[in-house]
Structures are given as C-alpha cells and as structure tokens.
Design a protein around this motif. Structure first.
Motif, PDB file in Angstrom:
ATOM      1  N   PRO A 184       2.377 -13.573   8.294  1.00  0.00           N
ATOM      2  CA  PRO A 184       1.733 -13.970   7.036  1.00  0.00           C
ATOM      3  C   PRO A 184       0.384 -14.672   7.232  1.00  0.00           C
ATOM      4  O   PRO A 184      -0.513 -14.518   6.412  1.00  0.00           O
ATOM      5  CB  PRO A 184       2.744 -14.919   6.389  1.00  0.00           C
ATOM      6  N   SER A 185       0.220 -15.405   8.334  1.00  0.00           N
ATOM      7  CA  SER A 185      -1.044 -16.122   8.512  1.00  0.00           C
ATOM      8  C   SER A 185      -2.188 -15.143   8.785  1.00  0.00           C
ATOM      9  O   SER A 185      -3.313 -15.332   8.318  1.00  0.00           O
ATOM     10  CB  SER A 185      -0.942 -17.160   9.640  1.00  0.00           C
ATOM     11  N   LYS A 186      -1.897 -14.040   9.501  1.00  0.00           N
ATOM     12  CA  LYS A 186      -2.905 -13.002   9.726  1.00  0.00           C
ATOM     13  C   LYS A 186      -3.251 -12.312   8.409  1.00  0.00           C
ATOM     14  O   LYS A 186      -4.413 -11.990   8.152  1.00  0.00           O
ATOM     15  CB  LYS A 186      -2.386 -11.962  10.727  1.00  0.00           C
ATOM     16  N   ALA A 187      -2.239 -12.069   7.595  1.00  0.00           N
ATOM     17  CA  ALA A 187      -2.463 -11.434   6.297  1.00  0.00           C
ATOM     18  C   ALA A 187      -3.355 -12.323   5.424  1.00  0.00           C
ATOM     19  O   ALA A 187      -4.276 -11.846   4.759  1.00  0.00           O
ATOM     20  CB  ALA A 187      -1.128 -11.161   5.606  1.00  0.00           C
ATOM     21  N   THR A 188      -3.083 -13.626   5.466  1.00  0.00           N
ATOM     22  CA  THR A 188      -3.884 -14.589   4.694  1.00  0.00           C
ATOM     23  C   THR A 188      -5.340 -14.597   5.158  1.00  0.00           C
ATOM     24  O   THR A 188      -6.262 -14.654   4.338  1.00  0.00           O
ATOM     25  CB  THR A 188      -3.274 -16.001   4.827  1.00  0.00           C
ATOM     26  N   GLU A 189      -5.521 -14.519   6.464  1.00  0.00           N
ATOM     27  CA  GLU A 189      -6.873 -14.485   7.040  1.00  0.00           C
ATOM     28  C   GLU A 189      -7.685 -13.312   6.490  1.00  0.00           C
ATOM     29  O   GLU A 189      -8.847 -13.462   6.099  1.00  0.00           O
ATOM     30  CB  GLU A 189      -6.755 -14.307   8.559  1.00  0.00           C
ATOM     31  N   ILE A 190      -7.060 -12.126   6.479  1.00  0.00           N
ATOM     32  CA  ILE A 190      -7.753 -10.929   5.979  1.00  0.00           C
ATOM     33  C   ILE A 190      -8.018 -11.058   4.482  1.00  0.00           C
ATOM     34  O   ILE A 190      -9.100 -10.728   4.001  1.00  0.00           O
ATOM     35  CB  ILE A 190      -6.931  -9.656   6.292  1.00  0.00           C
ATOM     36  N   ALA A 191      -7.025 -11.576   3.757  1.00  0.00           N
ATOM     37  CA  ALA A 191      -7.191 -11.756   2.310  1.00  0.00           C
ATOM     38  C   ALA A 191      -8.370 -12.681   2.013  1.00  0.00           C
ATOM     39  O   ALA A 191      -9.166 -12.426   1.110  1.00  0.00           O
ATOM     40  CB  ALA A 191      -5.910 -12.308   1.697  1.00  0.00           C
ATOM     41  N   GLU A 192      -8.488 -13.734   2.798  1.00  0.00           N
ATOM     42  CA  GLU A 192      -9.594 -14.679   2.591  1.00  0.00           C
ATOM     43  C   GLU A 192     -10.942 -14.056   2.955  1.00  0.00           C
ATOM     44  O   GLU A 192     -11.943 -14.271   2.283  1.00  0.00           O
ATOM     45  CB  GLU A 192      -9.354 -15.965   3.399  1.00  0.00           C
ATOM     46  N   GLU A 193     -10.938 -13.250   4.027  1.00  0.00           N
ATOM     47  CA  GLU A 193     -12.178 -12.611   4.474  1.00  0.00           C
ATOM     48  C   GLU A 193     -12.756 -11.696   3.397  1.00  0.00           C
ATOM     49  O   GLU A 193     -13.975 -11.577   3.259  1.00  0.00           O
ATOM     50  CB  GLU A 193     -11.910 -11.795   5.760  1.00  0.00           C
ATOM     51  N   TYR A 194     -11.875 -11.032   2.628  1.00  0.00           N
ATOM     52  CA  TYR A 194     -12.337 -10.060   1.631  1.00  0.00           C
ATOM     53  C   TYR A 194     -12.241 -10.545   0.183  1.00  0.00           C
ATOM     54  O   TYR A 194     -12.486  -9.788  -0.743  1.00  0.00           O
ATOM     55  CB  TYR A 194     -11.592  -8.722   1.827  1.00  0.00           C
ATOM     56  N   ALA A 195     -11.901 -11.826   0.017  1.00  0.00           N
ATOM     57  CA  ALA A 195     -11.697 -12.366  -1.337  1.00  0.00           C
ATOM     58  C   ALA A 195     -12.963 -12.335  -2.190  1.00  0.00           C
ATOM     59  O   ALA A 195     -12.894 -12.267  -3.414  1.00  0.00           O
ATOM     60  CB  ALA A 195     -11.147 -13.786  -1.254  1.00  0.00           C
ATOM     61  N   SER A 196     -14.131 -12.376  -1.550  1.00  0.00           N
ATOM     62  CA  SER A 196     -15.377 -12.371  -2.330  1.00  0.00           C
ATOM     63  C   SER A 196     -15.703 -10.971  -2.862  1.00  0.00           C
ATOM     64  O   SER A 196     -16.423 -10.831  -3.845  1.00  0.00           O
ATOM     65  CB  SER A 196     -16.541 -12.880  -1.473  1.00  0.00           C
ATOM     66  N   ARG A 197     -15.137  -9.946  -2.209  1.00  0.00           N
ATOM     67  CA  ARG A 197     -15.443  -8.565  -2.622  1.00  0.00           C
ATOM     68  C   ARG A 197     -14.369  -7.935  -3.498  1.00  0.00           C
ATOM     69  O   ARG A 197     -14.646  -7.052  -4.308  1.00  0.00           O
ATOM     70  CB  ARG A 197     -15.660  -7.687  -1.386  1.00  0.00           C
ATOM     71  N   PHE A 198     -13.121  -8.378  -3.307  1.00  0.00           N
ATOM     72  CA  PHE A 198     -12.007  -7.782  -4.040  1.00  0.00           C
ATOM     73  C   PHE A 198     -11.072  -8.874  -4.527  1.00  0.00           C
ATOM     74  O   PHE A 198     -11.112 -10.000  -4.046  1.00  0.00           O
ATOM     75  CB  PHE A 198     -11.198  -6.833  -3.136  1.00  0.00           C
ATOM     76  N   ASP A 199     -10.207  -8.491  -5.465  1.00  0.00           N
ATOM     77  CA  ASP A 199      -9.104  -9.361  -5.856  1.00  0.00           C
ATOM     78  C   ASP A 199      -8.028  -9.162  -4.790  1.00  0.00           C
ATOM     79  O   ASP A 199      -7.316  -8.163  -4.808  1.00  0.00           O
ATOM     80  CB  ASP A 199      -8.633  -8.924  -7.253  1.00  0.00           C
ATOM     81  N   THR A 200      -7.971 -10.078  -3.814  1.00  0.00           N
ATOM     82  CA  THR A 200      -7.035  -9.897  -2.695  1.00  0.00           C
ATOM     83  C   THR A 200      -5.778 -10.735  -2.879  1.00  0.00           C
ATOM     84  O   THR A 200      -5.811 -11.799  -3.486  1.00  0.00           O
ATOM     85  CB  THR A 200      -7.680 -10.283  -1.338  1.00  0.00           C
ATOM     86  N   GLN A 201      -4.693 -10.227  -2.324  1.00  0.00           N
ATOM     87  CA  GLN A 201      -3.415 -10.909  -2.489  1.00  0.00           C
ATOM     88  C   GLN A 201      -2.492 -10.580  -1.320  1.00  0.00           C
ATOM     89  O   GLN A 201      -2.360  -9.415  -0.940  1.00  0.00           O
ATOM     90  CB  GLN A 201      -2.791 -10.392  -3.804  1.00  0.00           C
ATOM     91  N   VAL A 202      -1.888 -11.595  -0.731  1.00  0.00           N
ATOM     92  CA  VAL A 202      -0.879 -11.370   0.308  1.00  0.00           C
ATOM     93  C   VAL A 202       0.441 -11.104  -0.395  1.00  0.00           C
ATOM     94  O   VAL A 202       0.836 -11.859  -1.284  1.00  0.00           O
ATOM     95  CB  VAL A 202      -0.755 -12.600   1.239  1.00  0.00           C
ATOM     96  N   VAL A 203       1.117 -10.011  -0.025  1.00  0.00           N
ATOM     97  CA  VAL A 203       2.386  -9.676  -0.692  1.00  0.00           C
ATOM     98  C   VAL A 203       3.542  -9.790   0.285  1.00  0.00           C
ATOM     99  O   VAL A 203       3.388  -9.555   1.481  1.00  0.00           O
ATOM    100  CB  VAL A 203       2.349  -8.263  -1.312  1.00  0.00           C
ATOM    101  N   GLU A 204       4.695 -10.185  -0.243  1.00  0.00           N
ATOM    102  CA  GLU A 204       5.894 -10.273   0.586  1.00  0.00           C
ATOM    103  C   GLU A 204       6.866  -9.163   0.240  1.00  0.00           C
ATOM    104  O   GLU A 204       7.518  -8.606   1.118  1.00  0.00           O
ATOM    105  CB  GLU A 204       6.552 -11.645   0.414  1.00  0.00           C
ATOM    106  N   ALA A 205       6.945  -8.815  -1.051  1.00  0.00           N
ATOM    107  CA  ALA A 205       7.886  -7.785  -1.490  1.00  0.00           C
ATOM    108  C   ALA A 205       7.220  -6.415  -1.427  1.00  0.00           C
ATOM    109  O   ALA A 205       6.431  -6.059  -2.301  1.00  0.00           O
ATOM    110  CB  ALA A 205       8.366  -8.081  -2.906  1.00  0.00           C
ATOM    111  N   LEU A 206       7.533  -5.658  -0.385  1.00  0.00           N
ATOM    112  CA  LEU A 206       6.913  -4.338  -0.214  1.00  0.00           C
ATOM    113  C   LEU A 206       7.268  -3.330  -1.315  1.00  0.00           C
ATOM    114  O   LEU A 206       6.380  -2.615  -1.767  1.00  0.00           O
ATOM    115  CB  LEU A 206       7.275  -3.759   1.150  1.00  0.00           C
ATOM    116  N   PRO A 207       8.532  -3.262  -1.753  1.00  0.00           N
ATOM    117  CA  PRO A 207       8.844  -2.244  -2.772  1.00  0.00           C
ATOM    118  C   PRO A 207       7.959  -2.353  -4.010  1.00  0.00           C
ATOM    119  O   PRO A 207       7.430  -1.353  -4.496  1.00  0.00           O
ATOM    120  CB  PRO A 207      10.314  -2.521  -3.109  1.00  0.00           C
TER     121      PRO A 207
END
Length: 313
Positions: free
Chosen positions: A159-182
């Motif tokens: 999850p911390s890696k996912a958060t890192e990527i979400a933060e990196e692209y937050a200025s360009r997109f509406d980013t969100q880390v998800v836990e529930a894949l379905p």
C-alpha cells in the motif's frame, strides 16, 4: 557512437512519438528472428542472457542484450539489466548504445497504449493500475496519452508504494489507492496489470461491459494475472502470435485447463492496425490485450529515440 543514458531516454522519447513509430513498425513489419536464450551458471546461481535482434529490410539494425540475475534481489539491485545497440542499415555502423531498462519500460507501456488506442472505448476515462513496480507510472502516462483518462485507481500488494504513485500523479489525475479489487475492476474502463504474479489476481466475473483489459505482467508460461473466465468473456488480442504461443502465461495456463484455445485469439496487433482483422465489435464488448514484448518494439523505440536526439557533432 553515442551513449544514451536512462535520463536521456526519458527526456527525448515522447509517448506520441513512440506510439506512432510502433504503429508504423507493426504495420510495415521488420525482420525479427526468435530471441536467443542462454543459461549462464554463475557462482551464486543461474542467470540468463537474452539476445533480441531485429532489422528493417533496408534500414536500421538493432539488438537488445538483457541479463537476468534473479539473485540480485538479495543485494537490492534490479534483477534485469541490459542495453540496446542501434546500427545504421547502409554500412552496419553502430550509432548508439542505449540504456536497455528505460527503453524497454517505455516501449512496453507504449505498445499497450497503441493497443488501447485501437481497442479501448474512445471515452475511457477511469484507469485501474494493478501493480506498483517500475512499469506502473509508465502505463498511467502512456494510456493517458491516447485516452481521456481523468481517474486513476491504483492497487498493489504494498500500500505504501501505491500511495507514492497516487501522490506522484495527483496533480494530473483524480488518483485513489484501492483495496477492494472487485469494485475497482467493475468501475474501470481500462484495467492495466503490471505484476509478477503467478496466481490470477483479476477474476472474469468482475469485468463489466465495455472494459478493456491490458495484461503486461505475465511474460513467462508459469506467470499469470487473470483467470480463464477473463479470457472467455473477452475478445482476446495479442502483440504477436509467436510471443503469445511461447510466453503468455495467462493464455497458456487457460489452455492447459481446457478453458481456452489458441484459435480463440481474435487477432495480433498488426492485423488490427492494418484492418486485416476487426478490433472491438461494439461499445459493450470486453476486450483483452495480452503482450509479452517483441524485438520489433525495441527496434521501433530505439529508432524513434535516435531520430529525436539532439546530435552531437
């Protein structure tokens, strides 16, 4: 001969440029013999050398050399490293020695974006990225260059890696880390998988009409990211038949289970791009693109990069 660093590859190889070049190269074709695969027995375990040659009929010549050292994990060094050697076609003179990892990373994402340009619905705006490795940021950028991506959902085992990527692209997109894949798969327009998984992560029952599934991770027969139902519910496309037949774990394992046949693949990418075979049948179809990489893609990316570089005279 020019030596081209990873930073220079990132700087000069634009998404639009490499995607257009890939389209041109897939449509026109190049000579690309099967890759050479050599086992190397090192003091600390087995390593592999891969050689991937390709050349234009009357133009550029290239070869990628890749060293795979699984034992590097213990030293915190990437397992895969390599370089690309590009030569001119008239006299066979070397032009450039290019960082192999960055070139591969970008051509891989660009090939998926090219497929999405041909197969995904034109209004696709929600992208789900499954995996948080070095390819994850690339597929975000590449898909966003061909479709109007507004939301990016990111799922990863870490999850911390996912958060890192979400933060990196937050200025360009509406980013969100998800836990529930379905739920995430159900609401995504494009699902892009970039993992080293050997077990299905994505289940066919989660897919909703109109989705485009982009499978990058499983490049060996024993790896897979999807179950057989994903393939059965989808119109299936591959980068090349030859690559899929040898390496596409998702497809090969579904065939082994008796749930899929190689003949069910609708087309390879070149056939869709030339119009020889149809792509997506309608807006509600589920399309699936499975890539394992081809030396044609490396050559195309190397040529595009070479022609985009400022020349040092």
């Amino acid at each position: 001969m020019q030596v081209v660093s990873a930073a220079e590859v990132a700087q000069y190889l634009t998404w639009q440029g490499v995607i257009d070049r890939l389209r041109h190269t897939f449509v026109n074709g190049v000579e690309s013999p099967p890759r050479h695969h050599h086992a190397m027995y090192r003091p600390d375990g087995e390593a592999t050398m891969l050689l991937m040659p390709a050349w234009e009929a009357a133009g550029y010549i290239g070869v990628k050399m890749v060293n795979v050292f699984p034992q590097n994990a213990e030293h915190g060094i990437p397992a895969i490293s390599g370089l690309y050697l590009l030569s001119e076609g008239k006299h066979g003179q070397p032009l450039a020695c290019i960082d192999g990892s960055e070139l591969t990373r970008r051509r891989t994402a660009a090939a998926s974006a090219l497929a999405a340009q041909a197969l995904a619905n034109e209004d696709a705006e929600t992208l789900l990225v499954v995996g948080t490795g070095k390819l994850a940021p690339m597929v975000i950028e590449a898909h966003a260059s061909v479709r109007p991506i507004k939301r990016v959902l990111i799922w990863g085992r870490n999850p911390s890696k996912a958060t890192e990527i979400a933060e990196e692209y937050a200025s360009r997109f509406d980013t969100q880390v998800v836990e529930a894949l379905p739920a995430a798969v159900a609401e995504a327009d494009i699902v892009s998988c970039v993992t080293l998984s050997t077990q299905p992560i994505i289940k066919g029952e989660w897919l909703t009409p109109g989705t485009h599934v982009d499978l990058i991770g499983a490049f060996r027969p024993q790896m897979r990211e999807t179950d057989a139902l994903c393939l059965r519910r989808s119109q299936v496309f591959v980068d090349t038949y030859a690559g899929a037949k040898g390496e596409a774990g998702d497809i090969l394992q579904a065939i082994d289970e008796g749930e899929f046949q190689f003949e069910h693949i609708q087309a390879e990418l070149a056939e869709v791009l030339t119009g020889a075979k149809p792509g997506r049948s309608d807006k509600d179809a589920i399309t699936l693109f499975k890539s394992v990489g081809a030396s044609l893609e490396d050559l195309a990316a190397a040529i595009e990069l070479w022609e985009s570089l400022p020349k040092h005279h």
